[in-house]
Design a protein around this motif. Structure first.
Motif, PDB file in Angstrom:
ATOM      1  N   GLU A  20      40.616  44.304  51.962  1.00  0.00           N
ATOM      2  CA  GLU A  20      41.794  45.219  52.245  1.00  0.00           C
ATOM      3  C   GLU A  20      43.213  44.301  51.889  1.00  0.00           C
ATOM      4  OE1 GLU A  20      41.444  46.115  56.582  1.00  0.00           O
ATOM      5  OE2 GLU A  20      40.640  48.054  56.034  1.00  0.00           O
ATOM      6  N   PHE A  21      43.242  42.866  52.193  1.00  0.00           N
ATOM      7  CA  PHE A  21      43.980  42.097  51.596  1.00  0.00           C
ATOM      8  C   PHE A  21      44.323  42.175  50.184  1.00  0.00           C
ATOM      9  CE2 PHE A  21      45.155  37.711  50.268  1.00  0.00           C
ATOM     10  CZ  PHE A  21      46.493  37.778  50.810  1.00  0.00           C
ATOM     11  N   PHE A  26      46.757  43.349  44.645  1.00  0.00           N
ATOM     12  CA  PHE A  26      46.676  43.805  43.204  1.00  0.00           C
ATOM     13  C   PHE A  26      46.857  45.286  43.014  1.00  0.00           C
ATOM     14  CE2 PHE A  26      44.542  39.634  43.540  1.00  0.00           C
ATOM     15  CZ  PHE A  26      44.921  39.039  42.575  1.00  0.00           C
ATOM     16  N   SER A  27      47.469  45.544  42.270  1.00  0.00           N
ATOM     17  CA  SER A  27      47.650  47.074  41.806  1.00  0.00           C
ATOM     18  C   SER A  27      46.489  47.486  41.334  1.00  0.00           C
ATOM     19  CB  SER A  27      48.913  47.271  41.114  1.00  0.00           C
ATOM     20  OG  SER A  27      48.661  46.749  39.823  1.00  0.00           O
ATOM     21  N   ASN A  28      46.320  49.068  41.129  1.00  0.00           N
ATOM     22  CA  ASN A  28      45.001  49.533  40.601  1.00  0.00           C
ATOM     23  C   ASN A  28      43.744  48.907  41.376  1.00  0.00           C
ATOM     24  OD1 ASN A  28      43.335  50.942  38.938  1.00  0.00           O
ATOM     25  ND2 ASN A  28      43.405  49.298  37.590  1.00  0.00           N
ATOM     26  N   SER A  29      44.041  48.763  42.493  1.00  0.00           N
ATOM     27  CA  SER A  29      42.737  48.374  43.472  1.00  0.00           C
ATOM     28  C   SER A  29      42.464  49.270  44.541  1.00  0.00           C
ATOM     29  CB  SER A  29      43.024  46.950  44.017  1.00  0.00           C
ATOM     30  OG  SER A  29      43.331  45.972  42.779  1.00  0.00           O
ATOM     31  N   LYS A  30      41.230  49.469  44.953  1.00  0.00           N
ATOM     32  CA  LYS A  30      40.723  50.134  45.924  1.00  0.00           C
ATOM     33  C   LYS A  30      39.433  49.628  46.543  1.00  0.00           C
ATOM     34  CE  LYS A  30      38.464  53.251  42.911  1.00  0.00           C
ATOM     35  NZ  LYS A  30      38.808  54.569  42.222  1.00  0.00           N
ATOM     36  N   LEU A  43      39.257  45.574  42.110  1.00  0.00           N
ATOM     37  CA  LEU A  43      40.534  44.656  41.918  1.00  0.00           C
ATOM     38  C   LEU A  43      40.965  44.705  40.576  1.00  0.00           C
ATOM     39  CD1 LEU A  43      40.184  41.244  43.999  1.00  0.00           C
ATOM     40  CD2 LEU A  43      41.267  43.404  44.485  1.00  0.00           C
ATOM     41  N   ASN A  44      41.938  45.552  40.244  1.00  0.00           N
ATOM     42  CA  ASN A  44      42.427  45.915  38.729  1.00  0.00           C
ATOM     43  C   ASN A  44      41.373  46.320  37.886  1.00  0.00           C
ATOM     44  OD1 ASN A  44      44.955  45.251  39.097  1.00  0.00           O
ATOM     45  ND2 ASN A  44      45.000  43.189  38.298  1.00  0.00           N
TER      46      ASN A  44
END
Length: 140
Positions: A20-21, A26-30, A43-44
């Motif tokens: 979660e951190f 980082f954008s485009n992360s889930k 992560l990206n």
């Protein structure tokens, strides 16, 4: 063969918290899935897994994640986010609050150090740094 390769990070019960951190930094992360034993996340766009493996193994500097940054603003952002609760090291290296090592590096570093006229001066300049300062490297 086209086998996908991803990274598995071993945590002591903090895999989901860490994922979660990292996804917040980082954008485009889930996070793509989570259960008590492991969490998978991107992560990206890079697939990773966090494993709640227990206290037996710790991260060390032999493995690090490298973030290539286009400008000083990106370096400052990632440095601030990832050192929060962690610790700074030398030459663009840091450890985050989970003990994972990162390198926050200007994307032009390879070009600068391979320059026959100023490469050695660039190396001397960054050996004195913790967080990279692009302008200082360019001025070396």
């Amino acid at each position: 063969m086209n086998n996908e390769i991803s990274l598995c990070l071993w945590f002591d019960g903090q895999a989901k918290e860490a994922a979660e951190f990292y996804c917040s930094v980082f954008s485009n992360s889930k996070i793509t899935s989570a259960n008590p034993m492991m969490v998978t996340f991107e992560l990206n766009g890079r697939k990773m897994m966090g494993l709640n493996g227990g206290p037996q193994f710790k991260f060390n500097e032999a493995t690090s994640l490298v973030v290539n940054c286009e400008n000083q603003e990106e370096i400052d952002y990632y440095w601030a986010k990832l050192t929060e609760g962690g610790e700074e090291s030398q030459c663009g290296w840091l450890k985050d609050k989970y003990g994972l090592s990162w390198q926050i590096v200007p994307s032009i570093l390879g070009k600068l150090v391979s320059d026959p006229e100023k490469g050695q001066r660039v190396v001397q300049a960054f050996m004195k740094m913790k967080k990279f300062d692009i302008q200082t490297l360019l001025n070396a």
